[in-house]
Scaffold this motif. Structure first.
Motif, PDB file in Angstrom:
ATOM      1  N   ARG A 102      -2.299  16.387   7.553  1.00 42.35           N
ATOM      2  CA  ARG A 102      -2.389  17.647   6.827  1.00 42.35           C
ATOM      3  C   ARG A 102      -3.409  17.551   5.690  1.00 42.35           C
ATOM      4  N   LEU A 103      -3.340  16.453   4.949  1.00 43.46           N
ATOM      5  CA  LEU A 103      -4.249  16.273   3.820  1.00 43.46           C
ATOM      6  C   LEU A 103      -5.696  16.141   4.307  1.00 43.46           C
ATOM      7  N   ASP A 104      -5.879  15.304   5.333  1.00 39.39           N
ATOM      8  CA  ASP A 104      -7.232  15.121   5.878  1.00 39.39           C
ATOM      9  C   ASP A 104      -7.816  16.449   6.338  1.00 39.39           C
ATOM     10  N   TYR A 105      -6.970  17.249   6.975  1.00 32.32           N
ATOM     11  CA  TYR A 105      -7.445  18.514   7.521  1.00 32.32           C
ATOM     12  C   TYR A 105      -7.794  19.477   6.381  1.00 32.32           C
ATOM     13  N   ALA A 106      -6.935  19.509   5.367  1.00 25.20           N
ATOM     14  CA  ALA A 106      -7.199  20.396   4.236  1.00 25.20           C
ATOM     15  C   ALA A 106      -8.510  19.987   3.545  1.00 25.20           C
ATOM     16  N   GLN A 107      -8.719  18.684   3.398  1.00 24.59           N
ATOM     17  CA  GLN A 107      -9.964  18.210   2.765  1.00 24.59           C
ATOM     18  C   GLN A 107     -11.163  18.600   3.610  1.00 24.59           C
ATOM     19  N   TYR A 108     -11.006  18.447   4.912  1.00 25.27           N
ATOM     20  CA  TYR A 108     -12.103  18.800   5.814  1.00 25.27           C
ATOM     21  C   TYR A 108     -12.463  20.280   5.688  1.00 25.27           C
ATOM     22  N   LEU A 109     -11.423  21.135   5.619  1.00 26.11           N
ATOM     23  CA  LEU A 109     -11.698  22.573   5.539  1.00 26.11           C
ATOM     24  C   LEU A 109     -12.507  22.888   4.284  1.00 26.11           C
ATOM     25  N   GLU A 110     -12.192  22.180   3.196  1.00 24.05           N
ATOM     26  CA  GLU A 110     -12.950  22.392   1.967  1.00 24.05           C
ATOM     27  C   GLU A 110     -14.367  21.881   2.112  1.00 24.05           C
ATOM     28  N   LEU A 111     -14.481  20.670   2.649  1.00 26.30           N
ATOM     29  CA  LEU A 111     -15.794  20.070   2.839  1.00 26.30           C
ATOM     30  C   LEU A 111     -16.683  20.949   3.706  1.00 26.30           C
ATOM     31  N   ARG A 112     -16.052  21.537   4.714  1.00 29.20           N
ATOM     32  CA  ARG A 112     -16.819  22.326   5.664  1.00 29.20           C
ATOM     33  C   ARG A 112     -17.514  23.490   4.965  1.00 29.20           C
ATOM     34  N   VAL A 113     -16.788  24.082   4.024  1.00 25.52           N
ATOM     35  CA  VAL A 113     -17.377  25.206   3.293  1.00 25.52           C
ATOM     36  C   VAL A 113     -18.640  24.742   2.579  1.00 25.52           C
ATOM     37  N   PHE A 114     -18.552  23.573   1.925  1.00 23.77           N
ATOM     38  CA  PHE A 114     -19.728  23.089   1.182  1.00 23.77           C
ATOM     39  C   PHE A 114     -20.831  22.637   2.114  1.00 23.77           C
ATOM     40  N   SER A 115     -20.425  22.024   3.231  1.00 22.68           N
ATOM     41  CA  SER A 115     -21.448  21.463   4.116  1.00 22.68           C
ATOM     42  C   SER A 115     -22.320  22.557   4.713  1.00 22.68           C
ATOM     43  N   ARG A 116     -21.842  23.801   4.629  1.00 16.88           N
ATOM     44  CA  ARG A 116     -22.667  24.903   5.120  1.00 16.88           C
ATOM     45  C   ARG A 116     -23.956  25.020   4.340  1.00 16.88           C
ATOM     46  N   PHE A 117     -23.913  24.562   3.087  1.00 18.15           N
ATOM     47  CA  PHE A 117     -25.131  24.656   2.277  1.00 18.15           C
ATOM     48  C   PHE A 117     -26.146  23.593   2.684  1.00 18.15           C
ATOM     49  N   GLY A 118     -25.715  22.655   3.515  1.00 19.77           N
ATOM     50  CA  GLY A 118     -26.630  21.627   4.024  1.00 19.77           C
ATOM     51  C   GLY A 118     -26.867  20.524   3.019  1.00 19.77           C
ATOM     52  N   GLY A 119     -27.738  19.621   3.411  1.00 22.86           N
ATOM     53  CA  GLY A 119     -28.135  18.557   2.491  1.00 22.86           C
ATOM     54  C   GLY A 119     -27.121  17.450   2.340  1.00 22.86           C
ATOM     55  N   PHE A 120     -26.148  17.369   3.273  1.00 23.57           N
ATOM     56  CA  PHE A 120     -25.184  16.288   3.174  1.00 23.57           C
ATOM     57  C   PHE A 120     -25.576  15.179   4.144  1.00 23.57           C
ATOM     58  N   ASP A 143     -24.895  12.022   3.600  1.00 23.47           N
ATOM     59  CA  ASP A 143     -23.970  10.911   3.396  1.00 23.47           C
ATOM     60  C   ASP A 143     -23.154  10.601   4.649  1.00 23.47           C
ATOM     61  N   GLU A 144     -23.192   9.334   5.055  1.00 17.20           N
ATOM     62  CA  GLU A 144     -22.498   8.935   6.282  1.00 17.20           C
ATOM     63  C   GLU A 144     -20.989   9.160   6.202  1.00 17.20           C
ATOM     64  N   THR A 145     -20.376   8.788   5.044  1.00 17.96           N
ATOM     65  CA  THR A 145     -18.916   8.936   4.933  1.00 17.96           C
ATOM     66  C   THR A 145     -18.531  10.397   5.066  1.00 17.96           C
ATOM     67  N   LEU A 146     -19.315  11.257   4.459  1.00  7.51           N
ATOM     68  CA  LEU A 146     -18.990  12.683   4.550  1.00  7.51           C
ATOM     69  C   LEU A 146     -19.098  13.160   5.990  1.00  7.51           C
ATOM     70  N   LYS A 147     -20.147  12.715   6.634  1.00  6.77           N
ATOM     71  CA  LYS A 147     -20.332  13.116   8.038  1.00  6.77           C
ATOM     72  C   LYS A 147     -19.141  12.672   8.870  1.00  6.77           C
ATOM     73  N   ARG A 148     -18.684  11.435   8.584  1.00  3.19           N
ATOM     74  CA  ARG A 148     -17.570  10.911   9.360  1.00  3.19           C
ATOM     75  C   ARG A 148     -16.303  11.729   9.091  1.00  3.19           C
ATOM     76  N   ARG A 149     -16.142  12.070   7.836  1.00  7.72           N
ATOM     77  CA  ARG A 149     -14.961  12.864   7.482  1.00  7.72           C
ATOM     78  C   ARG A 149     -14.965  14.215   8.175  1.00  7.72           C
ATOM     79  N   ILE A 150     -16.161  14.794   8.215  1.00  7.99           N
ATOM     80  CA  ILE A 150     -16.251  16.105   8.864  1.00  7.99           C
ATOM     81  C   ILE A 150     -15.976  15.963  10.362  1.00  7.99           C
ATOM     82  N   ALA A 151     -16.530  14.921  10.945  1.00  7.42           N
ATOM     83  CA  ALA A 151     -16.289  14.693  12.383  1.00  7.42           C
ATOM     84  C   ALA A 151     -14.791  14.483  12.625  1.00  7.42           C
ATOM     85  N   HIS A 152     -14.141  13.740  11.746  1.00  5.80           N
ATOM     86  CA  HIS A 152     -12.711  13.486  11.872  1.00  5.80           C
ATOM     87  C   HIS A 152     -11.927  14.804  11.760  1.00  5.80           C
TER      88      HIS A 152
END
Ligand SMILES: Nc1ncnc2c1ncn2[C@@H]1O[C@H](COP(=O)(O)OP(=O)(O)OP(=O)(O)O)[C@@H](O)[C@H]1O
Ligand SMILES: [Mg+2]
Length: 510
Positions: free
Chosen positions: A389-407, A409-418
């Motif tokens: 649940r926590l991972d998914y909630a974090q991902y949903l937040e990250l996804r909003v920011f990642s729309r702006f591009g420029g990420f 960072d490998e860890t972030l990419k992995r988190r988004i993929a997860h």
């Protein structure tokens, strides 16, 4: 009256029958209060002259139509019609039936479709009732209740893993129009096909076509033998719509009180509230917030309090309730939704946006909660679902920011993929339930990173291939049938099954 020679042999048998009948005639005077209809409109009749009538009692009009007493006032009573209003006019006579509105209950109802008074709506014979019980019954006392401790398996991963429902719990399913509310309830009923849970599906104020769809789905999937349908569609008299959830509860309580387990779906209570408002306004009750009468909270609280897990002394039966509520424009803080949220033990919130984005079931993981079900959840499932649940909630937040591009960072990419993989796992087609062992395997594999390289489009194929692979693993047989404690070896074996499923889905990347 005495009759001469009635026991003499040779007397005429026909005459004997007549004497017999006469013997049973009660002679004497009988007084009966006859009331008069003073006003009738939209399914509600005002009746004067029946001062002794009780709340909830049935009345009969001179044309045979029936009604039940909704309100008592000083010089008149208000009764809600249960039959067509045609032929009931001002001046018509009314009499008491000295019985409360009641429904047939018993095993004989299984597989049948009835209205809230027990009248048959399918093609079959009249129902075989074990008894007739009043639709309004008191909720079990606190002392007779037990804690919720066993799960109701819905077969829907997002619910069983993140918002587990326990037997005896009341979990609200709430969302806007056409967001899959009924679908969740129907899939849950279908998943009880091979369990010891009896289901009651109550349709209140629904379109006939929607009722048809739900009933047909349950029948087609072979779950109708364990299900009772109580139907008061939009076209039914308001009185029937008002009674429907209470009647359904009484029918389900029959099983609860015999130490068995029942599940009731109330589809939906928003329409029930609207019916109550309609009748109350006609009865000139003072309107309160959103024009609902002041007793609407009490109405639904006394209804849902009847769902309970009983103590071992009372047989240990349970009645789980899945009330459904519809909201408008995402407004969870409207009057009826807030009432129902506060009465129930949690809510599954369905989101319009998720549904539109093809995330189905469109469960809003951030807004949903199950207040008691966690205690009933299988330990193994709890242990693998903990972080999702926590991972998914974090991902949903990250996804909003990642729309702006420029990420970059490998860890972030992995988190988004997860997170994307969690989303794909939680999405589930209709009529494709997952057993607890399948759910545990998928989440354990997610945790172990075994899904990280599976393309998102292949996740459904993995889910499809998995059960057969688990079934053919001999060392998992015991765990599959009774998922208890999960040791490391079992966990590894489950993850291996998911890897195989991914391989057989044939589309593992790289
Ligand atoms: N998990 C799912 N996968 C695919 N389609 C789904 C899923 N859940 C629901 N649907 C589809 O979405 C549509 C709406 O579902 P449903 O009738 O259950 O919604 P509802 O919220 O009960 O609607 P209403 O407000 O009309 O009662 C249906 O066509 C249903 O088949
Ligand atoms: Mg629906």
């Amino acid at each position: 009256m005495k009759r001469a020679d009635s026991n003499n042999s040779g007397s005429d048998p026909a005459l004997d029958g007549l004497f017999e009948a006469i013997d049973h005639v009660e002679l004497g005077t009988r007084s009966e209060a006859i009331g008069r209809v003073t006003q009738v409109a939209d399914g509600l009749a005002h009746v004067s002259g029946l001062g002794s009538a009780r709340l909830g009692e049935l009345l009969a009009f001179e044309n045979g139509a029936r009604a039940f007493v909704l309100n008592l006032e000083v010089d008149s009573i208000q009764a809600v019609l249960l039959d067509s209003v045609e032929g009931v006019e001002a001046g018509a006579s009314v009499r008491r039936l000295h019985e409360l509105a009641s429904v047939p209950v018993g095993e004989g109802l299984l597989g049948r479709m009835i209205d809230p008074l027990g009248r048959v709506l399918d093609e079959g014979d009249p129902v075989e009732a074990a008894a007739h019980e009043p639709v309004e019954r008191p909720a079990p006392a606190i002392i007779d209740r037990d804690f919720v401790s066993e799960p109701v398996e819905t077969g829907i991963l997002v619910i069983d893993a993140l918002f587990a429902i326990g037997r005896g719990q009341r979990e609200l399913i709430i969302g806007e129009r056409a967001t899959g509310k009924t679908a969740i309830a129907v899939d849950t009923i279908i998943n009880q096909k091979d369990t010891d849970i009896v289901c009651v599906y109550v349709a209140i104020g629904q379109r006939a076509s929607a009722v048809r769809r739900a009933v047909d789905a349950i029948r087609e999937k072979g779950a109708a033998d364990r299900c009772i349908f109580v139907v008061a569609p939009a076209t039914a008299e308001p009185g029937l719509r008002w009674l429907a959830p209470f009647a359904g509860m009484t029918i389900a309580e029959y099983f609860r009180d015999r130490g068995q387990h029942a599940l009731i779906v109330l589809d939906d209570l928003t329409k029930h509230a609207t019916t109550h408002r309609e009748l109350s306004l006609l009865a000139r009750q003072p309107p309160g917030r959103e024009a609902y009468p002041g007793d609407i909270f009490y109405l639904h609280a006394r209804l849902l309090e009847r769902a309970a897990k009983l103590s071992p002394e009372k047989g240990g039966g349970s009645l789980t309730a899945l009330p459904i509520a519809e909201i408008e424009a995402g407004n969870l803080s409207a009057y009826i939704p807030t009432n129902l949220i506060s009465i129930s033990d949690g809510q599954i919130v369905l989101s319009n946006q998720l549904f539109a984005a093809n995330q189905r079931p469109a469960v809003d993981v951030g807004m949903s909660v199950s207040r008691v079900g966690g205690k009933a959840q299988l330990d193994a499932l709890k242990s693998v679902a903990g972080r999702v649940r926590l991972d998914y909630a974090q991902y949903l937040e990250l996804r909003v920011f990642s729309r702006f591009g420029g990420f970059g960072d490998e860890t972030l990419k992995r988190r988004i993929a997860h997170g994307e993989r969690i989303g794909a796992l939680l999405a589930q087609r209709r009529f494709s339930p997952l057993r607890p062992v399948d759910q545990i395997a998928l989440l354990a594999a997610l945790d172990a990173g075994a899904l990280d390289h599976v393309p998102l489009e292949a996740i459904d194929a993995v889910k499809d291939a998995l059960p057969a692979i688990i079934d053919s693993a001999p060392d998992l047989a015991a765990f599959r049938d009774k998922p208890g404690d999960m040791d490391d070896a079992t966990r590894a074996a489950l993850v291996e099954c998911v890897r195989q499923a991914a391989a057989s889905a044939g589309r593992v990347a790289n």
